[in-house]
Design a protein around this motif. Structure first.
Motif, PDB file in Angstrom:
ATOM      1  N   HIS A 408       0.567  -1.376   0.084  1.00  0.00           N
ATOM      2  CA  HIS A 408       0.123   0.038   0.203  1.00  0.00           C
ATOM      3  C   HIS A 408       0.908   1.341   0.136  1.00  0.00           C
ATOM      4  O   HIS A 408       0.314   2.398  -0.072  1.00  0.00           O
ATOM      5  CB  HIS A 408      -0.929   0.041   1.361  1.00  0.00           C
ATOM      6  N   ILE A 411       2.802   2.688  -5.988  1.00  0.00           N
ATOM      7  CA  ILE A 411       2.881   1.717  -7.170  1.00  0.00           C
ATOM      8  C   ILE A 411       3.884   0.704  -7.652  1.00  0.00           C
ATOM      9  O   ILE A 411       3.447  -0.120  -7.780  1.00  0.00           O
ATOM     10  CB  ILE A 411       2.476   2.804  -8.182  1.00  0.00           C
ATOM     11  N   ARG A 414       3.125  -2.023  -5.062  1.00  0.00           N
ATOM     12  CA  ARG A 414       1.977  -2.818  -5.511  1.00  0.00           C
ATOM     13  C   ARG A 414       2.240  -3.644  -6.757  1.00  0.00           C
ATOM     14  O   ARG A 414       1.731  -4.769  -6.719  1.00  0.00           O
ATOM     15  CB  ARG A 414       0.986  -1.769  -5.713  1.00  0.00           C
ATOM     16  N   SER A 606      -8.575  -1.060  -6.257  1.00  0.00           N
ATOM     17  CA  SER A 606      -7.478  -0.353  -7.411  1.00  0.00           C
ATOM     18  C   SER A 606      -6.657  -1.080  -8.205  1.00  0.00           C
ATOM     19  O   SER A 606      -5.571  -0.758  -8.572  1.00  0.00           O
ATOM     20  CB  SER A 606      -6.570   0.337  -6.369  1.00  0.00           C
ATOM     21  N   TRP A 608      -7.162  -1.029 -10.910  1.00  0.00           N
ATOM     22  CA  TRP A 608      -7.100  -0.223 -12.380  1.00  0.00           C
ATOM     23  C   TRP A 608      -5.755   0.395 -12.410  1.00  0.00           C
ATOM     24  O   TRP A 608      -5.152   0.854 -13.390  1.00  0.00           O
ATOM     25  CB  TRP A 608      -8.214   0.890 -12.434  1.00  0.00           C
ATOM     26  N   LYS A 609      -4.945   0.791 -11.121  1.00  0.00           N
ATOM     27  CA  LYS A 609      -3.800   1.382 -11.182  1.00  0.00           C
ATOM     28  C   LYS A 609      -2.656   0.473 -11.661  1.00  0.00           C
ATOM     29  O   LYS A 609      -1.778   0.850 -12.249  1.00  0.00           O
ATOM     30  CB  LYS A 609      -3.758   1.851  -9.651  1.00  0.00           C
ATOM     31  N   ILE A 610      -2.914  -0.921 -11.421  1.00  0.00           N
ATOM     32  CA  ILE A 610      -1.996  -1.879 -11.834  1.00  0.00           C
ATOM     33  C   ILE A 610      -2.022  -1.841 -13.411  1.00  0.00           C
ATOM     34  O   ILE A 610      -1.134  -2.034 -14.021  1.00  0.00           O
ATOM     35  CB  ILE A 610      -2.112  -3.244 -11.532  1.00  0.00           C
ATOM     36  N   VAL A 612      -3.108   0.446 -15.394  1.00  0.00           N
ATOM     37  CA  VAL A 612      -2.784   1.722 -16.059  1.00  0.00           C
ATOM     38  C   VAL A 612      -1.186   1.721 -16.050  1.00  0.00           C
ATOM     39  O   VAL A 612      -0.203   2.385 -16.951  1.00  0.00           O
ATOM     40  CB  VAL A 612      -3.060   2.933 -15.214  1.00  0.00           C
ATOM     41  N   PHE A 613      -0.556   1.273 -14.916  1.00  0.00           N
ATOM     42  CA  PHE A 613       0.725   1.292 -14.686  1.00  0.00           C
ATOM     43  C   PHE A 613       1.798   0.209 -15.509  1.00  0.00           C
ATOM     44  O   PHE A 613       2.948   0.427 -15.625  1.00  0.00           O
ATOM     45  CB  PHE A 613       1.062   1.344 -13.198  1.00  0.00           C
ATOM     46  N   THR A 614       1.009  -0.818 -16.043  1.00  0.00           N
ATOM     47  CA  THR A 614       1.667  -1.973 -16.453  1.00  0.00           C
ATOM     48  C   THR A 614       2.712  -1.369 -17.549  1.00  0.00           C
ATOM     49  O   THR A 614       3.834  -2.037 -17.868  1.00  0.00           O
ATOM     50  CB  THR A 614       0.632  -3.092 -16.922  1.00  0.00           C
ATOM     51  N   TYR A 617       5.754  -0.207 -16.305  1.00  0.00           N
ATOM     52  CA  TYR A 617       6.338  -1.133 -15.456  1.00  0.00           C
ATOM     53  C   TYR A 617       7.250  -1.985 -16.309  1.00  0.00           C
ATOM     54  O   TYR A 617       8.460  -2.470 -16.091  1.00  0.00           O
ATOM     55  CB  TYR A 617       5.479  -1.965 -14.580  1.00  0.00           C
TER      56      TYR A 617
END
Length: 653
Positions: A408, A411, A414, A606, A608-610, A612-614, A617
């Motif tokens: 937590h 990002i 996470r 959350s 959706w954060k993963i 969007v960030f994929t 990353y």
């Protein structure tokens, strides 16, 4: 600390109150009468001989009786339980024993005066349950040092009566002093075994030489061929390269999709209360470097482990020049079952070198490896031992799942948690159920010590020793399985911490692939066809995919931009666009779907954060992969240390 925490748990005593219960048991009883005397005489062998020693130690008969009962339950002896309990210091005990036997006591030993071979010192360090006399050269002549274990005082007295001249030649010392002196004498041999042991025994499995002659020639030939092709026919060459690398990329996609279809949640198995007399000695290895800040938390986590303290040995392995960590360890009172091992400064400066230095001196039938920031489930050792006990000797390793506690905090943490969930809840259990090659995680590996020694131990020159060892286990015909009790650790929270760690991982996977692909046909024979293919996917495929990913994205964007500007595509470009789009879309989807499938309940919040960030990353991983190639060429054995900070609390969900 509790001798065995599960006793308290089974009795309904909370862990918060456990220390109070044990502390209350430790003090001398206020009422020592005929009943205690009778009980002690029944429980303690040679009680009449032990009684004056106990009196010198200030140990009540009531406390001695409880320790004797503990020895009966654990299947040990009175002396072992007494020292493991912490109620009596080692120096106090052996000094009192020396006085009772009328022998001189030596608290410190000069290792240079010991008359013993290095190999015998290693054997002495590994031995548990009785030390043979060690000769010591002194000004007055040669004397013998002993640290009696499982002492039978009456027998020793009888021996002195029969051979009175022995009194002038024997001296008593502590087990710790003898071990410290033996470690210093054995240091050259242990260092050689740690740095060159695997290379001398199994040179074909050592990463000391990263690539052999034919591999180097092939890499050079491919590089020259590619350069010439790009100059003569750039579009055709680009198409062929994309097509070639797409095989690896789509193989990784296929593996994720297959594992996705068969995800089975790891549930904490019920752990029945074991028979402690049957429980073997278990060794815990923890490699430390620049970890002064988290030493108190580490000791707290290790103290929570459920295992009889008289059958548990914890080796804290530190570099000799790591003054801060050593000072932090010396500032805290270590319990009797913990020992600090200082490894001499030598190259390579790697974690597996430190572990290889310590392995020859452990005495446990089973060995588990933890990192400095780990918080293992208290019952993990019990569950692992029971799984080993129920399986054949071919089960050589058990991997506990790793869970991220600080997911937590940002990002990057996470995403790390998401990756670990897919790996330890999805992919690795799927591989284990099919008895396929299983690349180990870097910590929480439980081994049969005999199998670990048979393999040659860790490769000190491989910077992902866990992946290499998983592959070597499979080549030697051993199995690896997964257990459910997790280990919690913290992920990197920022890019500057994440990048060196991921670079090391990619470099180590490349090392592992190059080493084991020196003889491809032999590797295929050792592993079998499916595990051989998976080796290409799990090691070469992951590295190649990360390296190739930016080119996929860049090529697809350039072609789309060209179309948007009204340009026409060549035949080669028309073929590249669908290839790149399929690779990108399928790669992202397989990564996200496998991870999603392994998440439970609140963990999916959350998400959706993963998503969007994929893409970001994956670009980060590409940077780490390219950086690893540079280091593989320039600094193949350099270990980039991941800094650890005060552990985060385990999240409630």
């Amino acid at each position: 600390m509790a001798l065995f925490h599960s006793d308290l748990e089974d009795s309904g005593v909370s862990r918060r109150n456990a220390s109070q219960v044990v502390t209350a048991d430790r003090g001398p009883s206020a009422h020592t009468g005929a009943d205690e005397l009778f009980l002690a005489s029944l429980l303690i062998p040679d009680f009449a001989d032990w009684k004056p020693v106990l009196a010198r130690l200030g140990l009540s008969l009531d406390a001695a009786s409880r320790i004797a009962m503990q020895a009966g339950v654990n299947g040990t002896d009175f002396q072992t339980e007494l020292l493991a309990s912490g109620q009596v210091g080692e120096v106090e005990f052996f000094r009192a024993l020396a006085v009772e036997l009328g022998l001189p006591f030596v608290a410190e030993i000069d290792p240079d005066k010991m008359i013993v071979r290095e190999a015998d010192c290693v054997a002495l360090l590994k031995k548990r349950g009785g030390h043979k006399p060690v000769k010591l050269e002194e000004a007055s002549g040669v004397t013998c040092l002993i640290a009696p274990e499982r002492a039978r005082i009456s027998h020793m007295r009888q021996m002195f009566r029969q051979r009175p001249a022995l009194r002038g030649r024997l001296k008593i010392t502590t087990s710790g002093a003898l071990r410290n002196a033996a470690q210093q004498r054995a240091q050259p041999l242990l260092s050689r075994l740690a740095t060159r042991g695997l290379f001398e025994r199994y040179p074909q499995y050592s990463a000391l030489i990263v690539a052999n002659a034919w591999q180097g020639w092939l890499c050079g030939a491919l590089f020259v061929t590619l350069a010439v092709a790009l100059m003569l026919a750039p579009e055709a060459a680009q198409f062929v390269v994309h097509l070639f690398f797409s095989v690896f990329f789509l193989a990784c996609v296929a593996l994720r999709l297959v594992a996705l279809q068969q995800v089975v949640p790891l549930r904490n198995a019920s752990v029945p209360r074991p028979v402690r007399a049957d429980m073997p000695v278990y060794s815990v290895l923890v490699a430390l470097y620049d970890e002064a800040e988290i030493v108190p938390d580490l000791l707290k986590a290790l103290d929570a482990i459920v295992w009889p303290r008289s059958k548990l040995e914890i080796k804290l392995v530190c570099e000799a020049d790591d003054a801060a960590t050593l000072a932090a360890l010396r500032a805290l009172p270590l319990p009797p079952h913990m020992e600090v091992i200082e490894t001499p400064v030598s190259n390579p400066r790697t974690k597996p070198k430190a572990l290889s230095y310590a392995l020859p001196v452990v005495s446990g039938d089973f060995v588990v490896l933890y990192d400095a920031e780990d918080r293992p489930h208290p019952l993990q050792l019990v569950l692992a031992w029971q799984r080993f006990s129920q399986s054949g000797e071919d089960l050589a390793c058990l991997q506990a799942p790793l869970e991220i506690a600080n997911r937590h905090t940002g990002i990057i943490a996470r995403m790390f948690f998401f990756e670990y969930a897919a790996l330890f809840r999805g992919l690795l259990p799927w591989l284990a159920r099919r008895r396929l090659i299983l690349p180990l995680g870097g910590t929480s590996n439980h081994f049969r010590r005999s199998a670990l020694e048979h393999l040659g131990g860790w490769d000190p020159h491989n910077v992902t020793e866990d992946a290499d060892l998983g592959l070597r286990l499979a080549r030697f015909g051993y199995r690896t399985e997964i257990i459910s009790c997790p280990t919690y650790e913290d992920a990197p929270e920022d890019f500057s911490t994440w990048l060196p760690q991921r670079t090391r991982w990619f470099k180590g996977w490349s090392q592992t692939w190059l080493v084991h692909m020196r003889q491809p046909f032999r590797l295929a024979k050792d592993l079998g066809p499916l595990s051989f293919v998976l080796t290409q996917v799990l090691f070469a495929g992951m590295v190649v995919s990360a390296i190739f990913h930016p080119f996929l994205v860049a090529t697809a964007l350039l072609i789309v931009l060209k179309l948007a500007l009204g340009g026409s595509l060549s035949v080669w470009q028309s073929g590249l666009l669908p290839i790149d789009i399929v690779n990108i879309v399928c790669g992202y989807l397989s990564f996200l779907l496998l991870g999603w499938q392994t998440l439970e309940g609140k963990e999916r919040r959350s998400f959706w954060k993963i998503v969007v960030f994929t893409p970001v990353y994956w670009m980060m991983m590409s940077l780490a992969a390219w950086r690893s190639l540079i280091q593989l060429w320039s600094r193949p054995h350099h270990w980039e240390k991941t800094p650890h900070f005060k552990p985060r609390p385990v999240p409630p969900d």
